[in-house]
Scaffold this motif. Structure first.
Motif, PDB file in Angstrom:
ATOM      1  N   UNK A 252       0.389  -1.386  -0.158  1.00 55.08           N
ATOM      2  CA  UNK A 252       0.387  -0.175   0.159  1.00 55.08           C
ATOM      3  C   UNK A 252       0.753   1.285   0.658  1.00 55.08           C
ATOM      4  N   UNK A 253       2.309   1.147   0.458  1.00 57.88           N
ATOM      5  CA  UNK A 253       3.174   2.238   0.791  1.00 57.88           C
ATOM      6  C   UNK A 253       3.563   2.729  -0.364  1.00 57.88           C
TER       7      UNK A 253
ATOM      8  N   UNK B 232       3.319   5.857  -5.786  1.00 60.84           N
ATOM      9  CA  UNK B 232       2.685   6.065  -6.911  1.00 60.84           C
ATOM     10  C   UNK B 232       1.817   6.944  -7.758  1.00 60.84           C
ATOM     11  N   UNK B 233       0.732   6.725  -6.700  1.00 56.54           N
ATOM     12  CA  UNK B 233      -0.869   7.211  -7.477  1.00 56.54           C
ATOM     13  C   UNK B 233      -0.268   9.209  -6.932  1.00 56.54           C
ATOM     14  N   UNK B 234       0.609   9.478  -6.271  1.00 56.30           N
ATOM     15  CA  UNK B 234       0.606  10.128  -5.597  1.00 56.30           C
ATOM     16  C   UNK B 234       1.711  11.224  -6.946  1.00 56.30           C
TER      17      UNK B 234
ATOM     18  N   UNK C  50       0.939  10.810 -20.558  1.00 60.59           N
ATOM     19  CA  UNK C  50       2.602  11.175 -20.221  1.00 60.59           C
ATOM     20  C   UNK C  50       2.975  10.418 -18.318  1.00 60.59           C
ATOM     21  N   UNK C  51       2.053  11.200 -17.526  1.00 54.05           N
ATOM     22  CA  UNK C  51       1.734  10.773 -15.829  1.00 54.05           C
ATOM     23  C   UNK C  51       2.080   8.748 -15.610  1.00 54.05           C
ATOM     24  N   UNK C  52       1.448   8.403 -16.275  1.00 54.85           N
ATOM     25  CA  UNK C  52       1.380   6.784 -16.187  1.00 54.85           C
ATOM     26  C   UNK C  52       2.796   6.627 -16.852  1.00 54.85           C
ATOM     27  N   UNK C  53       3.343   7.263 -17.069  1.00 51.82           N
ATOM     28  CA  UNK C  53       5.178   6.340 -17.866  1.00 51.82           C
ATOM     29  C   UNK C  53       6.142   7.032 -16.882  1.00 51.82           C
ATOM     30  N   UNK C  54       5.928   8.126 -16.241  1.00 51.75           N
ATOM     31  CA  UNK C  54       6.463   8.268 -15.699  1.00 51.75           C
ATOM     32  C   UNK C  54       6.567   8.428 -14.562  1.00 51.75           C
ATOM     33  N   UNK C  55       5.288   8.347 -13.592  1.00 54.59           N
ATOM     34  CA  UNK C  55       5.447   8.093 -12.394  1.00 54.59           C
ATOM     35  C   UNK C  55       6.716   6.903 -12.057  1.00 54.59           C
ATOM     36  N   UNK C  56       6.623   5.926 -12.836  1.00 59.67           N
ATOM     37  CA  UNK C  56       7.431   4.880 -12.157  1.00 59.67           C
ATOM     38  C   UNK C  56       9.282   4.350 -12.442  1.00 59.67           C
TER      39      UNK C  56
ATOM     40  N   UNK D  11      10.254  15.045  -8.143  1.00 60.97           N
ATOM     41  CA  UNK D  11       8.941  15.394  -6.803  1.00 60.97           C
ATOM     42  C   UNK D  11       8.918  16.483  -7.105  1.00 60.97           C
ATOM     43  N   UNK D  12       9.971  16.834  -5.733  1.00 56.94           N
ATOM     44  CA  UNK D  12       9.773  18.069  -5.221  1.00 56.94           C
ATOM     45  C   UNK D  12      10.561  19.022  -6.128  1.00 56.94           C
ATOM     46  N   UNK D  13      11.389  19.182  -6.790  1.00 56.06           N
ATOM     47  CA  UNK D  13      11.430  20.152  -7.138  1.00 56.06           C
ATOM     48  C   UNK D  13      10.181  20.592  -8.921  1.00 56.06           C
TER      49      UNK D  13
END
Length: 192
Positions: A66-67, A72-74, A97-103, A110-112
């Motif tokens: 779950x973590x 990944x959802x975030x 695009x987000x589906x690809x780069x989330x991984x 993410x911070x930036x």
């Protein structure tokens, strides 16, 4: 790891919406694979401690699974918001695009991106970013968190300090008058 994350994300989504064990057929349909492939992967995920899998009944995420799924959802939501609101892509293209780069993203990326979207973001319950675009700040000293690299020639660089006075930027005592368009691209935080 990307395939593992896809499985965890799908299980997470279904588990949250249906509030029950997730069936292998549901996962197979979402991923467009055969149920036998899903069963094989669920056995691997269970062995790695990501899921609790009960053959012929279904699967749920463990705390560990779950973590990862939440992260990944975030990441997905953050990238999607950035691509829609700051890059100007359609929701559909941004989602793809987000589906690809989330991984492949990491916490630093993410911070930036969060520096940019923190000004009008409601994705997280609590946001640690209280950054703003240069366009929105009043007078004071600021640290530059994000800026286009072409501004380095003017002395505005990531990690650098600038002063704002009367709508103008002061760098080493020199006044710069920047357009609002450029100011929107410079993200700063008040220097303590």
């Amino acid at each position: 790891m990307e395939r593992v994350e896809e499985y965890l994300e799908i299980i997470y989504d279904i588990q949250r919406s249906k509030r029950r064990l997730v069936k292998t057929g549901e996962i197979a349909k979402k991923l467009k694979v055969k149920p036998a492939s899903v069963t094989e992967m669920l056995a691997k995920l269970q062995k790695e401690g990501y899921v609790d899998y009960q053959p012929y009944k279904g699967v749920t995420l463990t705390k560990k699974g779950e973590e990862i799924a939440k992260k990944i959802k975030e990441y997905h939501l953050i990238f999607e918001k950035f691509l829609v609101e700051f890059v100007g892509l359609s929701k559909e293209v941004a989602h793809e695009i987000s589906c690809k780069i989330e991984h492949v993203a990491n916490d630093d990326a993410i911070r930036k991106i969060c520096y940019f979207i923190s000004q009008n973001c409601d994705l997280c319950e609590e946001c640690e970013f209280n950054a703003s675009s240069l366009e929105r700040v009043d007078s004071g000293r600021f640290k530059v968190l994000a800026a286009p690299s072409y501004l380095e020639t003017l002395g505005i660089k990531v990690g650098g300090k600038i002063e704002v006075e009367g709508g103008e930027v002061l760098i080493d005592g020199e006044r710069l008058k920047l357009s609002d368009e450029i100011k929107r691209k410079v993200i700063v935080i008040r220097d303590q």
